[in-house]
Structure formats: C-alpha cells, structure tokens
Design an enzyme around this catalytic site. Structure first.
Site, mmCIF file in Angstrom:
data_model
loop_
_atom_site.group_PDB
_atom_site.id
_atom_site.type_symbol
_atom_site.label_atom_id
_atom_site.label_comp_id
_atom_site.label_asym_id
_atom_site.label_seq_id
_atom_site.Cartn_x
_atom_site.Cartn_y
_atom_site.Cartn_z
ATOM 1 N N HIS A 236 -10.266 1.062 0.520
ATOM 2 C CA HIS A 236 -9.576 0.435 1.482
ATOM 3 C C HIS A 236 -10.956 0.228 2.300
ATOM 4 C CE1 HIS A 236 -7.969 -3.311 3.355
ATOM 5 N NE2 HIS A 236 -7.143 -3.043 2.149
ATOM 6 N N HIS B 280 0.752 -1.085 0.040
ATOM 7 C CA HIS B 280 -0.026 0.036 0.061
ATOM 8 C C HIS B 280 0.929 1.341 -0.189
ATOM 9 C CE1 HIS B 280 -3.341 -2.610 0.388
ATOM 10 N NE2 HIS B 280 -3.577 -2.875 2.031
ATOM 11 N N GLU C 110 -11.364 -4.064 -2.423
ATOM 12 C CA GLU C 110 -10.556 -2.917 -3.175
ATOM 13 C C GLU C 110 -10.293 -3.075 -4.400
ATOM 14 O OE1 GLU C 110 -6.812 -3.829 -1.139
ATOM 15 O OE2 GLU C 110 -7.987 -4.985 0.488
HETATM 16 C C1 GLA Z 1 -4.494 -5.463 2.206
HETATM 17 C C2 GLA Z 1 -3.380 -6.746 1.860
HETATM 18 C C3 GLA Z 1 -4.004 -7.508 2.520
HETATM 19 C C4 GLA Z 1 -3.958 -6.767 4.290
HETATM 20 C C5 GLA Z 1 -4.952 -5.488 4.781
HETATM 21 C C6 GLA Z 1 -3.939 -4.872 5.559
HETATM 22 O O1 GLA Z 1 -5.385 -5.902 2.049
HETATM 23 O O2 GLA Z 1 -4.460 -7.835 1.041
HETATM 24 O O3 GLA Z 1 -3.284 -8.849 2.910
HETATM 25 O O4 GLA Z 1 -2.292 -5.988 4.263
HETATM 26 O O5 GLA Z 1 -4.273 -4.410 3.545
HETATM 27 O O6 GLA Z 1 -4.278 -5.130 6.836
#
Ligand code: GLA
Length: 347
Positions: free
Chosen positions: A177, A107, A313
């Site tokens: 998210h 991210h 997402e």
């Molecule tokens: C994303 C990732 C997950 C996790 C979340 C945050 O969706 O794919 O594996 O890291 O973010 O906790």
C-alpha cells in the site's frame, strides 16, 4: 549493491523494529521496516540532481501504529474490501472483522501491516520478510505463512515477491500500500503527475465502494488512462463512480492478464522528472489518489494532505470471494500463492 540494517524504534511491547536499506550504485536506495514489512522510503536523484524520497510515511513506530492510512505496508491475507464482512468457503460461513462502517472488511483489519515481521538478508540486493497469521485471525481460515522479498536492482527497480501457504482452504490476495509522490513526499500534491494505465475496463462499485460485479469500459470517461493523463484533470468529474469514492479509488482490470509479469503503468512527477514503470503478475490494480488523506503529520512532521500521494495497489479484484466471474484467489490448503510486482524508477 549493499544492505544495511539500522535501528528504527520499539514496538509497544518492547520488541525492536529495524529498517533495512538496500542501495545500488546509482545512489538509489529502498528502505523497508520490519514493522509491516513497510516500504517506507525510496531515494533517487531528480532531474535537478536533488535527492528525493518518493514515498509517504512516518518517522516513528508510534506514528506507523497510530496514524497510518496503510502507508507502505503489506496488506493481506485479503487486501481491499470484502462486502458484508463475511466469506463462504466449502459451504461454511466465516464472519470477518468489519472495520469499515461496521459493514465492510477493509484490508483484513490491517494485521500484517501493523505487526512485526522477521527479516533475513538473502543476498547483497535482497531482504526476505516473513510473518505467520494465525488460523482465524480477523476471521480468515487457515494458519497463513507469508513471505515477502524486496530486491533492488541496478536498473533502479524494486521487485516485491510474495509467497504464502495456508493450512486450510482460504482466499489469498496480498498487496503493498505504498503512497507515491514522484516529486518527493514533501513537494505538494500529485494532481499534476501524469499516469498511464493499460486497462480497458475498471470495476464498478456501489456507494460503499463494493464492486457491483460489473467491469465497465474506460472509453470516453475520466477513467481512460490508456494514454498519459494528468491525474488531476478529471478527478472531480461528475461521473457517478467518482462521486461515490471522492476521486479515483477503483480497481483497473489489467489488459492481457495471463499470470506473467507485465508492464501496466507508467507515472511521472511533473517537477522532478522522476518516472515510475509498474509491472505485475496480478490481474488488477487499485488506483487510489489519496482522497482520504487529511493532513496527518508524516515524515519531517509535515502534514500529508489530501491527494499528496497516490497508490497503485496490485491485486486480485476487490470482493472476489463474492464474484465468481472475477479471476479466482481461492487457494487450497497447502497450495502456494505467489505473485510479483515491480516498481521501476528512472528519469
Ligand atoms: C485503499 C482503499 C481506499 C482507502 C485506503 C486507505 O486503497 O481503496 O478507499 O480505504 O485503502 O485509506
């Protein structure tokens, strides 16, 4: 339609954080913070006439800054994972922040989600948020001007529209998210929700959740959501892909991707009867079942336990910079990135 602005708290440096509330005539409201342009609440009446907030989140700025698993935030310039935490553009290598296990960029280090955005009310149903990410921040080249507009319609649909321009060639891949619990954030886990995903293929990952480069058929597996499937039914199946990630946390390749807005998902809360259709212009969606949530205190001081929220997402596939066979998200200097995702709620 109406937009209201309320004070939410202060950043550690004293700057004020506001919450924008967009309401429609059906008693629905979408709440967005200037911190992270965070989609922090969506209120809607359930089948019993009870108001539910279907988003996980926190009550204070400190919690959003210190405890977050990216609840509701905008993620970019490149969401999801980049293997080896480096990219190459035009023959040049750019090391990135390796914020996961010291080896993966997850991210983009979270900068967009933990920063203060500017907000302007652009209409009686829309608020535009903007943020400038500096050239080189977290290693990504180019100064990136990012705009995200939230709009609520009388059809109870929240449209999230993204625009970005970089001063240098760079990868751009934004998402939101939000963690949804369609029974209400305070009403248990999401394992009895049903989910439909219009995807014949999903992106295979290795034991560090990095794509191998292959997309594999969902047919005959726990990943087949092409007709409604209860999320909890096979979430702990022995499929090696579920073992690697501890439950669903994969990119699904949306069927028929052509860059136009397309409906690809439908979810329903079993207790509330609240349904959510999801549309996007993007080629993929990370279906993440909240496997890593571990009881951190959220809204109303209630713990957000494992799998009490799920994320859809929308995105270009993870690690696209290392997989030229995936739809490209490399943008030239000055070239405009745009995308749109819609979360539409009904009973
Ligand atoms: C994303 C990732 C997950 C996790 C979340 C945050 O969706 O794919 O594996 O890291 O973010 O906790």
């Amino acid at each position: 339609m109406a937009v209201e602005r309320v004070y939410f708290g202060n950043m550690p440096d004293g700057r004020e954080v506001y919450k924008y509330i967009i309401s429609n005539q059906n008693n629905c409201s979408a709440h967005i913070l200037t911190l992270g342009a965070t989609f922090c609440s969506f209120n809607i009446e359930d089948k019993n006439g009870q108001m539910q907030d279907v988003l996980l989140g926190f009550d204070t700025v400190e919690d959003y800054l210190e405890r977050s698993d990216y609840q509701g935030v905008i993620v970019g310039p490149v969401c999801n994972r980049i293997g080896g935490a480096e990219i190459e553009i035009g023959g040049e290598n750019y090391p990135l922040t390796a914020n996961e296990k010291g080896i993966t960029c997850l991210h983009s280090g979270g900068e967009l989600g933990f920063s203060l955005w500017k907000a302007i009310v652009t209409d009686s149903d829309s608020v535009e948020f903007s943020y400038i990410a500096a050239d080189g921040s977290h290693g990504f080249p180019g100064e990136k001007e990012v705009k995200v507009t939230y709009k609520l319609t009388e059809e109870n649909a929240v449209h999230i529209s993204y625009e970005a321009v970089s001063s240098k060639d760079t990868y751009l891949n934004f998402t939101n998210h939000a963690y949804f619990n369609l029974n209400g954030f305070n009403n248990g886990d999401i394992l009895s929700h049903s989910l439909t995903l219009d995807a014949d293929l999903f992106t295979e990952v290795d034991e560090n959740s990095i794509p191998t480069g292959k997309n594999i058929p969902v047919d005959g597996t726990a990943f087949d959501f092409r007709s409604p499937r209860i999320i909890g039914k096979d979430i702990d199946d022995e499929h090696i892909q579920l073992q690697y990630t501890g439950g669903y946390d994969h990119n699904f390749c949306i069927n028929g991707y052509d860059g136009k807005l397309r409906k690809f998902a439908c979810a329903e809360g079993d207790k509330s009867g609240i349904k959510m259709n999801v549309y996007t212009t993007l080629p993929g969606v990370q279906f993440y079942a909240g496997n890593f949530l571990k009881g951190i205190k959220g809204k109303n001081s209630l713990p957000m336990e494992k799998r009490t929220g799920f994320c859809l997402e929308t995105q270009y596939y993870p690690d696209t910079p290392h997989n030229p066979q995936f739809p490209s998200c490399l943008y030239k200097a000055g070239e405009k990135y745009t995308s749109e995702t819609v979360y539409e709620f009904s009973l």
